[in-house]
Motif scaffolding. Structure first.
Motif, PDB file in Angstrom:
ATOM      1  N   GLU B  46       4.990  14.295  42.026  1.00 62.75           N
ATOM      2  CA  GLU B  46       5.298  14.313  43.698  1.00 62.75           C
ATOM      3  C   GLU B  46       5.816  15.804  43.805  1.00 62.75           C
ATOM      4  O   GLU B  46       6.511  16.307  42.729  1.00 62.75           O
ATOM      5  N   PHE B  47       5.821  16.286  44.977  1.00 65.22           N
ATOM      6  CA  PHE B  47       6.296  17.515  45.251  1.00 65.22           C
ATOM      7  C   PHE B  47       7.191  17.407  46.461  1.00 65.22           C
ATOM      8  O   PHE B  47       6.822  16.932  47.296  1.00 65.22           O
ATOM      9  N   ALA B  48       8.301  18.294  46.426  1.00 67.66           N
ATOM     10  CA  ALA B  48       9.181  17.912  47.766  1.00 67.66           C
ATOM     11  C   ALA B  48       9.967  19.296  47.831  1.00 67.66           C
ATOM     12  O   ALA B  48      10.077  20.231  47.079  1.00 67.66           O
ATOM     13  N   ILE B  49      10.142  19.571  49.180  1.00 68.49           N
ATOM     14  CA  ILE B  49      10.599  20.944  49.971  1.00 68.49           C
ATOM     15  C   ILE B  49      11.982  20.348  50.299  1.00 68.49           C
ATOM     16  O   ILE B  49      12.038  19.361  51.463  1.00 68.49           O
ATOM     17  N   ASP B  50      13.197  20.766  49.774  1.00 68.71           N
ATOM     18  CA  ASP B  50      14.590  20.555  50.424  1.00 68.71           C
ATOM     19  C   ASP B  50      15.063  21.545  51.249  1.00 68.71           C
ATOM     20  O   ASP B  50      15.285  22.625  50.510  1.00 68.71           O
ATOM     21  N   THR B  51      15.441  21.432  52.401  1.00 66.54           N
ATOM     22  CA  THR B  51      15.914  22.319  53.132  1.00 66.54           C
ATOM     23  C   THR B  51      17.394  22.735  52.953  1.00 66.54           C
ATOM     24  O   THR B  51      18.144  21.738  52.410  1.00 66.54           O
ATOM     25  N   GLN B  55      17.304  18.276  54.576  1.00 65.55           N
ATOM     26  CA  GLN B  55      16.219  17.500  54.783  1.00 65.55           C
ATOM     27  C   GLN B  55      15.284  17.482  53.692  1.00 65.55           C
ATOM     28  O   GLN B  55      15.187  18.750  53.079  1.00 65.55           O
ATOM     29  N   THR B  56      14.516  16.653  53.424  1.00 68.47           N
ATOM     30  CA  THR B  56      13.423  16.580  52.286  1.00 68.47           C
ATOM     31  C   THR B  56      12.030  16.084  52.857  1.00 68.47           C
ATOM     32  O   THR B  56      11.952  15.282  53.545  1.00 68.47           O
ATOM     33  N   VAL B  96       0.827  25.873  54.674  1.00 69.57           N
ATOM     34  CA  VAL B  96       0.682  24.306  55.081  1.00 69.57           C
ATOM     35  C   VAL B  96       1.717  23.592  54.966  1.00 69.57           C
ATOM     36  O   VAL B  96       1.961  22.712  55.601  1.00 69.57           O
ATOM     37  N   LEU B  97       2.243  23.638  53.599  1.00 74.41           N
ATOM     38  CA  LEU B  97       3.266  22.727  53.358  1.00 74.41           C
ATOM     39  C   LEU B  97       4.578  23.195  54.019  1.00 74.41           C
ATOM     40  O   LEU B  97       5.462  22.108  54.427  1.00 74.41           O
ATOM     41  N   PHE B  98       4.867  24.214  54.734  1.00 75.29           N
ATOM     42  CA  PHE B  98       5.857  24.688  55.407  1.00 75.29           C
ATOM     43  C   PHE B  98       5.771  24.370  56.939  1.00 75.29           C
ATOM     44  O   PHE B  98       6.731  24.680  57.610  1.00 75.29           O
ATOM     45  N   GLU B  99       4.574  23.905  57.367  1.00 75.55           N
ATOM     46  CA  GLU B  99       4.252  23.652  58.714  1.00 75.55           C
ATOM     47  C   GLU B  99       5.314  23.093  59.568  1.00 75.55           C
ATOM     48  O   GLU B  99       5.807  23.387  60.542  1.00 75.55           O
ATOM     49  N   ASP B 100       5.885  22.003  58.960  1.00 79.67           N
ATOM     50  CA  ASP B 100       6.822  21.277  59.647  1.00 79.67           C
ATOM     51  C   ASP B 100       8.255  21.292  59.005  1.00 79.67           C
ATOM     52  O   ASP B 100       8.954  20.399  59.404  1.00 79.67           O
ATOM     53  N   VAL B 101       8.582  22.407  58.360  1.00 80.06           N
ATOM     54  CA  VAL B 101       9.813  22.510  57.713  1.00 80.06           C
ATOM     55  C   VAL B 101      10.475  23.213  58.406  1.00 80.06           C
ATOM     56  O   VAL B 101      10.200  24.633  58.699  1.00 80.06           O
ATOM     57  N   GLU B 102      11.642  22.727  59.114  1.00 74.76           N
ATOM     58  CA  GLU B 102      12.602  23.653  59.956  1.00 74.76           C
ATOM     59  C   GLU B 102      13.686  24.309  58.898  1.00 74.76           C
ATOM     60  O   GLU B 102      14.361  23.577  58.207  1.00 74.76           O
ATOM     61  N   THR B 103      13.611  25.604  58.862  1.00 80.79           N
ATOM     62  CA  THR B 103      14.725  26.203  57.944  1.00 80.79           C
ATOM     63  C   THR B 103      14.886  27.706  58.562  1.00 80.79           C
ATOM     64  O   THR B 103      14.064  28.369  59.177  1.00 80.79           O
ATOM     65  N   ALA B 104      16.239  27.908  58.238  1.00 83.53           N
ATOM     66  CA  ALA B 104      16.588  29.449  58.402  1.00 83.53           C
ATOM     67  C   ALA B 104      16.966  30.049  57.020  1.00 83.53           C
ATOM     68  O   ALA B 104      17.488  31.086  57.131  1.00 83.53           O
ATOM     69  N   ILE B 168      10.627  22.892  45.918  1.00 84.38           N
ATOM     70  CA  ILE B 168      11.368  24.090  46.117  1.00 84.38           C
ATOM     71  C   ILE B 168      12.812  23.638  46.927  1.00 84.38           C
ATOM     72  O   ILE B 168      12.806  22.946  47.639  1.00 84.38           O
ATOM     73  N   ARG B 169      13.707  24.399  46.659  1.00 83.07           N
ATOM     74  CA  ARG B 169      15.043  24.173  47.465  1.00 83.07           C
ATOM     75  C   ARG B 169      15.196  25.453  48.340  1.00 83.07           C
ATOM     76  O   ARG B 169      15.093  26.558  47.641  1.00 83.07           O
ATOM     77  N   LEU B 170      15.569  25.200  49.492  1.00 80.66           N
ATOM     78  CA  LEU B 170      15.802  26.439  50.284  1.00 80.66           C
ATOM     79  C   LEU B 170      17.048  26.546  50.253  1.00 80.66           C
ATOM     80  O   LEU B 170      17.980  25.501  50.569  1.00 80.66           O
ATOM     81  N   LEU B 171      17.644  27.773  50.210  1.00 74.55           N
ATOM     82  CA  LEU B 171      19.029  28.113  49.851  1.00 74.55           C
ATOM     83  C   LEU B 171      19.495  29.422  50.895  1.00 74.55           C
ATOM     84  O   LEU B 171      18.551  30.283  51.201  1.00 74.55           O
TER      85      LEU B 171
END
Lengths: 221, 199
Positions: B46-51, B55-56, B96-104, B168-171
């Motif tokens: 699996e692949f995950a983006i953690d903001t 949020q994951t 595409v993967l970041f389309e629905d990812v809300e991040t600053a 990917i962890r967003l920091l």
């Protein structure tokens, strides 16, 4: 910044029919850890440059063992052309992962494929300098005995050093197997061509080594 | 210019400006990694983006395959000096993967099965610059080259293109990855020859 330094060849010796050990004098060399490498840069008269990385073969001083590769732009120059008194440029030391630190007293397993022995020999030599009673075990896979590097030291190993030889082009032809590898416990360093490192690392996992304690260094291309 | 190496001529110069400084061209595909090759089954992948807000966003293998696929062609440059031209990949754009990812967040820490990490500014992953790839040269990506899936960020040295990518962890703050903590450059632009810390 790791700056480029002038390095003057002060001695050279044949290490095998295809490899040569080069001893350089490098003013203000900062020192290094066993397992680290340097970048070598050659410059042609028209300004063209070529760089390659080579492992340091000793824990003190700047000594490289270079295998002459067919069509090797830099290696063939270092093996066939470079003469005592000539200068090249190098910078380093580089690499903070594939290193053995004398303060760590965990037993060590070294697995070498061909010229992958070079950084592992630096570790063996660093271990000799450090004294103490940390046991080392070297598994050295190579085509045939005549190709071995560092014959004088490895033919009469130190009492703390066990050596398992694997000769791949000597009858019966064979590859490294599980039976050549001691079980889990030691910190493991594997160095060699990609195919060898892949095979050896998989075998190490098979005999129970923890992947987190297996460090690999590969070369190719 | 450095000191001239007596008798050194070097290879013919025929790269047409495609080789970054200090690189040479190869035609095979060398492998470099710090430890054994992890083996990950597709159905456990699996692949995950953690903001940075906790949020994951997760994708299974099937979900990744169902997303729009792209086939980037790129020159890749390894910090160990080899470059390979016109490599062909297939995968999903990070856009595409970041389309629905809300991040600053400004920074990304990429992490892999097997524990590898690498860091880069988030902007280097977006706008058509990076993909999660699962095919290379028309074939399924082999484990030794990072399969089932790896990150491909061809404009940076290839250690940033994490094999066996897991997430990917967003920091909000930059966090150095594996090689970035071991003496290698934090950003790794091959055209500025940012190989090692301080270059």
């Amino acid at each position: 910044m790791i700056r480029w330094r002038r390095a003057r060849l002060t001695a050279a010796r044949e290490e095998s029919p295809t490899a040569r050990t080069l001893v350089f004098e490098v003013p203000d060399w900062p020192g290094h850890l066993a397992g680290q490498h340097v970048d070598v840069r050659l410059t042609a008269p028209d300004g063209y440059t070529a760089q390659r990385s080579y492992s340091l073969a000793t824990p003190e001083g700047v000594e490289l063992t270079v295998e002459g590769l067919p069509d090797g732009e830099v290696s063939s120059y270092l093996v066939d052309e470079l003469t005592v008194g000539d200068e090249i440029e190098l910078r380093g030391p580089v690499g903070g992962w594939f290193v053995w630190r004398p303060a760590v007293t965990t037993p060590v397993l070294l697995v070498a494929g061909g010229s992958g022995i070079v950084p592992l020999m630096a570790m063996i030599r660093a271990r000799r300098l450090a004294g103490g009673d940390t046991p080392f075990h070297l598994v050295y896979s190579l085509r045939e005995p005549a190709r071995r590097y560092y014959a004088a030291e490895l033919d009469a190993p130190d009492p703390w050093l066990t050596i398992t030889w694997v000769h791949t082009r000597l009858a019966p032809h064979r590859r490294i197997t599980k039976d050549d590898l001691p079980g889990p416990g030691p910190d493991v360093f594997v160095c060699g061509p990609t195919g060898f490192v892949e095979a050896a690392a998989d075998l190490l996992l098979d005999v129970g080594h923890d992947s987190a304690r297996i460090r690999t260094e590969r070369f190719g291309g | 210019m450095g000191i001239i190496s007596r008798g050194f001529r070097g290879r013919p110069r025929d790269d047409h400006g495609r080789l970054p400084p200090g690189q040479y061209q190869v035609h095979d595909f060398p492998v470099l990694s710090a430890g054994p090759t992890p083996r990950i089954e597709q159905d456990r992948w699996e692949f995950a983006i953690d903001t940075e807000a906790g949020q994951t966003h997760r994708w299974s293998w099937q979900e990744l395959m169902a997303l729009p696929q792209e086939s980037p062609t790129a020159d890749i440059h390894c910090v160990t000096k080899w470059s390979k031209f016109d490599t062909t990949w297939q995968g999903v754009s990070l856009d595409v993967l970041f389309e629905d990812v809300e991040t600053a967040a400004e920074y990304a820490l990429v992490h892999s099965y097997g524990g590898y990490t690498t860091n880069l500014p988030l902007e280097d992953l977006l706008d058509g610059k990076a993909w999660i790839c699962h095919r290379f040269d028309g074939e399924e990506l082999e484990p030794q080259h990072g399969g089932p899936a790896r990150l491909v960020v061809p404009h940076l040295y290839f250690w940033k293109s994490a094999k066996w990518v897991r997430g990917i962890r967003l920091l909000n703050e930059d966090w150095p990855g594996f090689w970035e903590s071991a003496g290698y450059h934090n950003y790794g632009d091959p055209w500025r020859e940012q190989r090692y810390e301080g270059d």
